[in-house]
Design a protein around this motif. Structure first.
Motif, PDB file in Angstrom:
ATOM      1  N   VAL A 104      -4.190  10.558   6.948  1.00  0.00           N
ATOM      2  CA  VAL A 104      -4.654   9.772   8.099  1.00  0.00           C
ATOM      3  C   VAL A 104      -5.652   8.714   7.642  1.00  0.00           C
ATOM      4  N   ALA A 105      -6.580   9.100   6.743  1.00  0.00           N
ATOM      5  CA  ALA A 105      -7.574   8.149   6.253  1.00  0.00           C
ATOM      6  C   ALA A 105      -6.905   6.994   5.514  1.00  0.00           C
ATOM      7  N   ASN A 106      -5.964   7.295   4.636  1.00  0.00           N
ATOM      8  CA  ASN A 106      -5.259   6.229   3.909  1.00  0.00           C
ATOM      9  C   ASN A 106      -4.465   5.339   4.855  1.00  0.00           C
ATOM     10  N   THR A 107      -3.828   5.949   5.851  1.00  0.00           N
ATOM     11  CA  THR A 107      -3.044   5.172   6.813  1.00  0.00           C
ATOM     12  C   THR A 107      -3.920   4.203   7.586  1.00  0.00           C
ATOM     13  N   LEU A 108      -5.065   4.679   8.061  1.00  0.00           N
ATOM     14  CA  LEU A 108      -5.961   3.821   8.844  1.00  0.00           C
ATOM     15  C   LEU A 108      -6.528   2.684   7.994  1.00  0.00           C
ATOM     16  N   ILE A 109      -6.909   2.989   6.756  1.00  0.00           N
ATOM     17  CA  ILE A 109      -7.471   1.945   5.898  1.00  0.00           C
ATOM     18  C   ILE A 109      -6.437   0.857   5.616  1.00  0.00           C
ATOM     19  N   ILE A 110      -5.220   1.269   5.263  1.00  0.00           N
ATOM     20  CA  ILE A 110      -4.173   0.286   4.963  1.00  0.00           C
ATOM     21  C   ILE A 110      -3.804  -0.502   6.216  1.00  0.00           C
ATOM     22  N   SER A 111      -3.716   0.165   7.359  1.00  0.00           N
ATOM     23  CA  SER A 111      -3.342  -0.525   8.601  1.00  0.00           C
ATOM     24  C   SER A 111      -4.409  -1.536   9.014  1.00  0.00           C
ATOM     25  N   LEU A 112      -5.675  -1.160   8.918  1.00  0.00           N
ATOM     26  CA  LEU A 112      -6.752  -2.088   9.286  1.00  0.00           C
ATOM     27  C   LEU A 112      -6.801  -3.280   8.335  1.00  0.00           C
ATOM     28  N   LEU A 113      -6.549  -3.037   7.047  1.00  0.00           N
ATOM     29  CA  LEU A 113      -6.485  -4.153   6.102  1.00  0.00           C
ATOM     30  C   LEU A 113      -5.319  -5.088   6.421  1.00  0.00           C
ATOM     31  N   GLN A 114      -4.202  -4.513   6.849  1.00  0.00           N
ATOM     32  CA  GLN A 114      -3.057  -5.341   7.205  1.00  0.00           C
ATOM     33  C   GLN A 114      -3.321  -6.159   8.468  1.00  0.00           C
ATOM     34  N   ILE A 115      -4.017  -5.561   9.443  1.00  0.00           N
ATOM     35  CA  ILE A 115      -4.354  -6.325  10.643  1.00  0.00           C
ATOM     36  C   ILE A 115      -5.312  -7.466  10.301  1.00  0.00           C
ATOM     37  N   ALA A 116      -6.240  -7.200   9.380  1.00  0.00           N
ATOM     38  CA  ALA A 116      -7.243  -8.208   9.030  1.00  0.00           C
ATOM     39  C   ALA A 116      -6.681  -9.333   8.176  1.00  0.00           C
ATOM     40  N   PHE A 117      -5.688  -9.024   7.318  1.00  0.00           N
ATOM     41  CA  PHE A 117      -5.214 -10.030   6.365  1.00  0.00           C
ATOM     42  C   PHE A 117      -3.737 -10.381   6.533  1.00  0.00           C
ATOM     43  N   VAL A 118      -2.879  -9.391   6.774  1.00  0.00           N
ATOM     44  CA  VAL A 118      -1.450  -9.662   6.893  1.00  0.00           C
ATOM     45  C   VAL A 118      -1.137 -10.359   8.214  1.00  0.00           C
ATOM     46  N   ILE A 184      -2.803  -2.947 -13.236  1.00  0.00           N
ATOM     47  CA  ILE A 184      -3.100  -3.035 -11.801  1.00  0.00           C
ATOM     48  C   ILE A 184      -2.183  -2.143 -10.988  1.00  0.00           C
ATOM     49  N   MET A 185      -0.961  -1.927 -11.442  1.00  0.00           N
ATOM     50  CA  MET A 185       0.013  -1.151 -10.684  1.00  0.00           C
ATOM     51  C   MET A 185      -0.286   0.343 -10.671  1.00  0.00           C
ATOM     52  N   THR A 186      -1.152   0.820 -11.543  1.00  0.00           N
ATOM     53  CA  THR A 186      -1.466   2.254 -11.591  1.00  0.00           C
ATOM     54  C   THR A 186      -2.941   2.535 -11.312  1.00  0.00           C
ATOM     55  N   ASP A 187      -3.657   1.567 -10.786  1.00  0.00           N
ATOM     56  CA  ASP A 187      -5.084   1.743 -10.513  1.00  0.00           C
ATOM     57  C   ASP A 187      -5.272   2.219  -9.077  1.00  0.00           C
ATOM     58  N   PRO A 188      -5.710   3.467  -8.855  1.00  0.00           N
ATOM     59  CA  PRO A 188      -5.885   3.959  -7.477  1.00  0.00           C
ATOM     60  C   PRO A 188      -6.979   3.231  -6.705  1.00  0.00           C
ATOM     61  N   ASP A 189      -7.977   2.688  -7.422  1.00  0.00           N
ATOM     62  CA  ASP A 189      -9.100   2.041  -6.737  1.00  0.00           C
ATOM     63  C   ASP A 189      -8.684   0.735  -6.062  1.00  0.00           C
ATOM     64  N   THR A 190      -7.735   0.040  -6.630  1.00  0.00           N
ATOM     65  CA  THR A 190      -7.297  -1.241  -6.062  1.00  0.00           C
ATOM     66  C   THR A 190      -5.909  -1.150  -5.430  1.00  0.00           C
ATOM     67  N   PHE A 191      -5.414   0.072  -5.241  1.00  0.00           N
ATOM     68  CA  PHE A 191      -4.037   0.220  -4.768  1.00  0.00           C
ATOM     69  C   PHE A 191      -3.863  -0.318  -3.350  1.00  0.00           C
ATOM     70  N   LYS A 192      -4.811  -0.059  -2.466  1.00  0.00           N
ATOM     71  CA  LYS A 192      -4.675  -0.501  -1.075  1.00  0.00           C
ATOM     72  C   LYS A 192      -4.676  -2.015  -0.976  1.00  0.00           C
ATOM     73  N   VAL A 193      -5.490  -2.676  -1.804  1.00  0.00           N
ATOM     74  CA  VAL A 193      -5.451  -4.145  -1.847  1.00  0.00           C
ATOM     75  C   VAL A 193      -4.107  -4.619  -2.380  1.00  0.00           C
ATOM     76  N   LEU A 194      -3.572  -3.897  -3.350  1.00  0.00           N
ATOM     77  CA  LEU A 194      -2.261  -4.237  -3.900  1.00  0.00           C
ATOM     78  C   LEU A 194      -1.175  -4.131  -2.838  1.00  0.00           C
ATOM     79  N   ALA A 279      -4.344   8.306  -3.307  1.00  0.00           N
ATOM     80  CA  ALA A 279      -4.432   6.897  -2.932  1.00  0.00           C
ATOM     81  C   ALA A 279      -3.249   6.437  -2.094  1.00  0.00           C
ATOM     82  N   ALA A 280      -2.076   7.061  -2.259  1.00  0.00           N
ATOM     83  CA  ALA A 280      -0.856   6.534  -1.641  1.00  0.00           C
ATOM     84  C   ALA A 280      -0.256   7.434  -0.586  1.00  0.00           C
ATOM     85  N   GLN A 281      -0.866   8.589  -0.317  1.00  0.00           N
ATOM     86  CA  GLN A 281      -0.303   9.472   0.703  1.00  0.00           C
ATOM     87  C   GLN A 281      -0.685   8.987   2.091  1.00  0.00           C
TER      88      GLN A 281
END
Length: 331
Positions: A104-118, A184-194, A279-281
């Motif tokens: 849930v945490a990963n989903t919300l972070i990625i979704s909010l980033l997509q609303i802000a930038f995508v 960059i493709m295997t870095d969990p810290d920057t994966f959500k930005v990726l 990072a990706a679940q």
């Protein structure tokens, strides 16, 4: 001499009379046709929409009955009628499962980033392309940015892996600059930005189609009047183009909020082995791995059902907020 005032018939008074004093026949009230009559009269239209009705009935509405699994300790061998009924136990387990909370945490972070930038990316690109004077240059740029939308996520991830992976040109360039071992493709810290960057690269061109249509519907007289009054291109965009896009932006934003708990399943599933589940679940991949791969059908069905209920509530809330702000809604 007395003056006689002619009586004006009341609008709600008796039926007006004819020249010979006889009452004129009233106009009969048209009878409302029944559903069967309308279907017989417009049968061509019903035949036209029949394939769509069958599709959504078979693949959307009838499968909703399977949500009963969320209230059972479901077993594929016993089936729905033979599985044990557990009530709300699966929903209670959702809030105590660490894997669910992480998803849930990963989903919300990625979704909010997509609303802000995508979400604003196609708007910015449409405004930029609309400001170009050369029609030929505009078409070339449109063709280039449209192409990634038609590429599957498997190909997209492979392309990004070739460019940004450990053996790609970006890693080699960073290695020459003294930054060794960067992948960059295997870095969990920057994966959500990726993930957000990949979505922008793939879908920004396709998203501009709707905004181009909205811009084309804005009367050209407004731009001509503004130019006559001395308004520059920036002021015309700010005071004419953007207000003309507000109804479309409001509609798409409501639909985007409804998909707050839904992120790209294929995109995340393909990259999860490289960066790890921490990072990706997300909820979609959790439902797949826990339900289909792991056999915990009840818990995964409860997660999917709860996600659908929350999405419905978000759409209703966003629609009401949009109406109160005066930008309209979808229903």
């Amino acid at each position: 001499m007395s003056t006689t005032v002619a009586e004006v018939p009341d609008a709600h008074g008796p039926t007006p009379a004819g020249s010979d004093g006889e009452e004129l026949p009233t106009r009969p009230t048209p009878r409302r046709s029944t559903l069967g009559q309308r279907m017989r009269r417009e049968w061509q239209m019903h035949v036209f929409i029949l394939p769509g009705v069958l599709f959504f009935s078979l693949f959307a509405y009838i499968p909703l009955l399977g949500n009963v699994v969320a209230f059972q300790d479901f077993s594929a061998f016993r089936g729905i009628f033979g599985s044990q009924w557990v009530g709300l136990q699966n929903f209670a387990n959702l809030f105590t499962d660490d894997e669910v909370l992480r998803a849930v945490a990963n989903t919300l972070i990625i979704s909010l980033l997509q609303i802000a930038f995508v979400f604003p990316a196609p708007i910015i690109l449409a405004l930029f392309l609309n400001s170009l004077i050369g029609e030929r240059i505009k078409r070339v740029i449109q063709t280039i940015v449209y192409l990634p939308h038609f590429i599957s996520w498997v190909i997209v991830i492979a392309i990004w892996q070739k460019v940004l992976g450990g053996a790609g040109p970006v890693a080699e360039l960073l290695d020459l600059l003294g930054m060794h071992g960067v992948n960059i493709m295997t870095d969990p810290d920057t994966f959500k930005v990726l993930v957000v960057s990949q979505v922008i690269w793939k879908d920004i061109g396709w998203g501009t189609i709707i905004f181009f249509a909205a811009i084309a519907a804005i009367p050209t007289e407004l731009y001509e009047s503004a130019a006559t009054d001395g308004a520059g291109s920036w002021r015309r965009m700010w005071h004419i183009t953007l207000p003309g896009l507000v109804p479309v932006i409001s509609l798409l934003l409501i639909l985007t909020v409804g998909n707050l708990l839904t992120v790209g399943f294929e995109q995340l599933q393909l990259q999860q082995p490289a960066v790890g589940a921490d990072a990706a679940q997300v909820l979609d991949t959790f439902v797949y791995f826990r339900g289909i791969a792991g056999g915990d059908w009840g818990l995964s069905a409860a997660a999917g059902l709860l996600k659908g209920v929350i999405a419905t509530l978000l759409v209703i809330a966003a629609n009401r907020i949009a109406k109160r702000l005066g930008t309209g809604g979808i229903f």
